[in-house]
Design an enzyme around this catalytic site. Sequence first.
Site, PDB file in Angstrom:
ATOM      1  N   ALA A 202     -25.597  -7.370 -13.423  1.00 12.96           N
ATOM      2  CA  ALA A 202     -25.923  -8.612 -14.130  1.00 12.96           C
ATOM      3  C   ALA A 202     -26.718  -9.527 -13.204  1.00 12.96           C
ATOM      4  CB  ALA A 202     -24.642  -9.315 -14.578  1.00 12.96           C
ATOM      5  N   LYS A 203     -27.640 -10.288 -13.793  1.00  8.79           N
ATOM      6  CA  LYS A 203     -28.427 -11.229 -12.984  1.00  8.79           C
ATOM      7  C   LYS A 203     -27.731 -12.585 -13.077  1.00  8.79           C
ATOM      8  CE  LYS A 203     -33.262 -12.178 -11.819  1.00  8.79           C
ATOM      9  NZ  LYS A 203     -33.198 -11.574 -10.491  1.00  8.79           N
ATOM     10  N   CYS A 204     -26.659 -12.706 -12.311  1.00 11.71           N
ATOM     11  CA  CYS A 204     -25.869 -13.934 -12.317  1.00 11.71           C
ATOM     12  C   CYS A 204     -25.896 -14.568 -10.932  1.00 11.71           C
ATOM     13  CB  CYS A 204     -24.435 -13.670 -12.761  1.00 11.71           C
ATOM     14  SG  CYS A 204     -23.511 -12.528 -11.709  1.00 11.71           S
ATOM     15  N   TYR A 208     -25.908 -13.663  -6.018  1.00 10.97           N
ATOM     16  CA  TYR A 208     -26.786 -14.191  -4.975  1.00 10.97           C
ATOM     17  C   TYR A 208     -26.012 -15.085  -4.012  1.00 10.97           C
ATOM     18  CZ  TYR A 208     -30.378 -12.172  -7.876  1.00 10.97           C
ATOM     19  OH  TYR A 208     -31.140 -11.277  -8.594  1.00 10.97           O
TER      20      TYR A 208
END
Length: 363
Positions: A202-204, A208
């Site tokens: 997931a790009k959450c 990061y």
Amino acid sequence: MTGGDTLGFQRNLTQTPVSDAEREAQLVNPGFGKVFTEHMVTVRYADSKGWYDARVEPFGPIPMSPATAVLHYAQEIFEGMKAYRTEAGITLFRPEANARRFRDSARRMAMPEIPEELFLQAIRELVAVDEKWIPGQPESSLYLRPYMIASEVFLGVRPSAEYLFGVIACPVGAYFKGGPKPIKLWISEEYTRAAPGGTGAAKCGGNYATSLVAQAEATREGCDQVVFLDTTERKYVDELGGMNIFFVYDDGTLVTPPLGTILPGITRDSIMTLAREAGHQVVERPYSVDEWRADAANGRLREVFACGTAAVVTPVGTLRSASGEFTVADGQPGEVTLKLRSQLLDIQQGRATDTHGWVQKAI
């Protein structure tokens, strides 16, 4: 609204637009993520209403209660994509792929899935309003950042009942001045990025956030990026702090880590398609640091590169760890790396024929 619907966007444009001269001055050397366009898109969601209140409005702060759910439970996702000024007009590169990945990220984070049509409509609304902010220099573009946050005001561990979807944009120049330069990577042996069943695909924002301590370690060690290893055996390459990675062998084969705990990069997928069309075998399989080191030493491994939306394709020169460092081949950008980079950039910026249907008109 139903899954296939779009919304009517209310436009409330800035009453104090930036002058042409000031905008042109900012576009000369905008850097990355520092100069923002004059407007933003917002669309709201409530369990009781669905998606509603779609707006284009002046770029500015978002009013928020200290008890807003995203601040406490980190329900947040985002995307990264670009709009280009080409001879054919203003274009987008594979925007429907970003819409699908945004949907997948939302599902993993227990957030509502925004319909693909509405996602694309929001992108096009902002591009149309702020079209003058798209640079025209080679390798320049307008970076678009769609995002969604949990906006309900409450304290309690459950999915939010309200969300804010938004899009902001910033003009960006060429990531590399004077051509791509090989980067140096640091192996994180203490920290990991994502485990099976976790949020790695997931790009959450949380992915990061957890990478920052390892990236800071890499910087202290004189490296540009961190390489994460798998959480189980701590020997297989996962991905970089913000990019996917490829290994190029002397027979032309490309090897890249399989999906699962890593982000399914759109640039990664595009590179794989172009490489296969050029006659390269592309293999997705676990790839260990020991294999990386051994094949660099015996000469079988000829090139390494990373890829992502911001830098497109980045050559890798040296790998460093607590036990030492080594360099692949002569440490310079390789022929396959540069060819794939050039081919992809040419398609994105309208200098080559798009045979895949990847490029779409934005406005």
